[in-house]
Scaffold this active site. Structure first.
Site, PDB file in Angstrom:
ATOM      1  N   LYS A  76      79.831  -3.925 -32.337  1.00  0.00           N
ATOM      2  CA  LYS A  76      79.011  -5.251 -33.167  1.00  0.00           C
ATOM      3  C   LYS A  76      78.619  -4.635 -34.390  1.00  0.00           C
ATOM      4  CE  LYS A  76      74.897  -6.560 -31.988  1.00  0.00           C
ATOM      5  NZ  LYS A  76      74.077  -6.538 -33.633  1.00  0.00           N
TER       6      LYS A  76
ATOM      7  N   GLU B 191      71.244 -14.872 -34.212  1.00  0.00           N
ATOM      8  CA  GLU B 191      69.872 -14.519 -33.984  1.00  0.00           C
ATOM      9  C   GLU B 191      68.827 -15.058 -34.942  1.00  0.00           C
ATOM     10  OE1 GLU B 191      66.854 -10.303 -34.008  1.00  0.00           O
ATOM     11  OE2 GLU B 191      69.135 -10.035 -34.361  1.00  0.00           O
TER      12      GLU B 191
END
EC number: 2.1.2.11
Length: 262
Positions: free
Chosen positions: A99, A168
């Site tokens: 990631k 996020e």
């Protein structure tokens, strides 16, 4: 995976916890390990060596969950070659995928890593590695303009080959729109219920990180008090000679101890 069952992702960092969390779809070895395990004040101090260590531990603890390793700060930003090389290190350590943070700006890195045969998960919205440069830890996508930019970033990551994208601290309406705009799953953390999946840090789920507790985190079992209580109980029993007891001890064969106490 998109459009079917919701995806569950748990961020954890060691062998024992990975074994307990193996029922999740994915285990994310996040650079948040730097804060919750190593005590750093931010994720920017985490190194590749540390991420490889954590990733290896988690990969040895899982049986079924997919392991995604975080590329730490400045391990992929300088050039695509760095991104490929360091992604390879995480895979050799045990990761199934990596990631990295950023939108269109990191599309070339995503393209390079996926071209090398390594699956990549994207990450947009709040970017902890560079949050200080963008005004700190603030909710993203609160305006129409910023929400549309997030959608553009998500599409750029998808086109570059990302198999999933973390959102996020994105306003729920914006996260829902971004989720609908791409064909790959979105994994929310503090981004509402409209994402294709959710990720939480295990230490937040268990109440084990005392510096702060994010608003978006839910404590499913507050273990900090139980851990402190267990240590206090151990200390008290040692000081009062209640531990160890006979059942916790080993003994010599019959007759072998005769005369040893003289």
């Amino acid at each position: 995976m998109k459009g079917s069952e919701k995806i569950t992702v748990v961020a954890c960092y060691d062998y024992s916890m990975a074994a307990l969390c193996d029922g999740a779809d994915m285990l994310l070895v996040g650079d948040s390990a730097g804060m919750v395990v190593l005590g750093y004040d931010s994720t920017t101090r985490v190194t590749m060596d540390e991420m490889c260590l954590f990733t290896g531990a988690v990969s040895r603890g899982r049986k079924d969950s997919m392991v995604v390793g975080d590329l730490p700060f400045m391990s992929y930003q300088a050039c695509t070659a760095d991104a490929i090389r360091n992604s390879g290190r995480l895979v050799r350590a045990g990761a199934d995928a990596v990631k990295l943070e950023g939108g269109a700006a990191v599309a070339d890195a995503v393209r390079g890593v996926t071209g090398a045969g390594i699956p990549v998960m994207g990450h947009i919205g709040l970017l902890p590695q560079t949050a200080a440069l963008s005004g700190g830890y603030r909710v993203q996508g609160r305006t129409r303009e910023s929400a549309l930019r997030l959608a553009e970033d998500a599409k750029a990551l998808e086109e570059a080959g990302a198999f999933a994208i973390v959102l996020e601290m994105v306003a729920e309406e914006a996260a829902r729109m971004v989720t609908k705009s791409v064909g790959v799953p979105t994994i929310g953390i503090g981004s509402g219920a409209g994402c294709d999946g959710q990720v939480l840090v295990l230490h937040d789920m268990l109440g084990l990180y005392g510096r702060f507790r994010p608003k978006f985190a839910k404590v499913y079992a507050d273990l900090s008090g139980e851990v402190a209580g267990a240590v206090a109980g151990f200390k008290a029993e040692v000081e009062s000679s209640q531990f160890p007891r006979p059942e916790n001890s080993f003994y010599m064969d019959a007759g072998e101890a005769d005369g040893l106490d003289r």
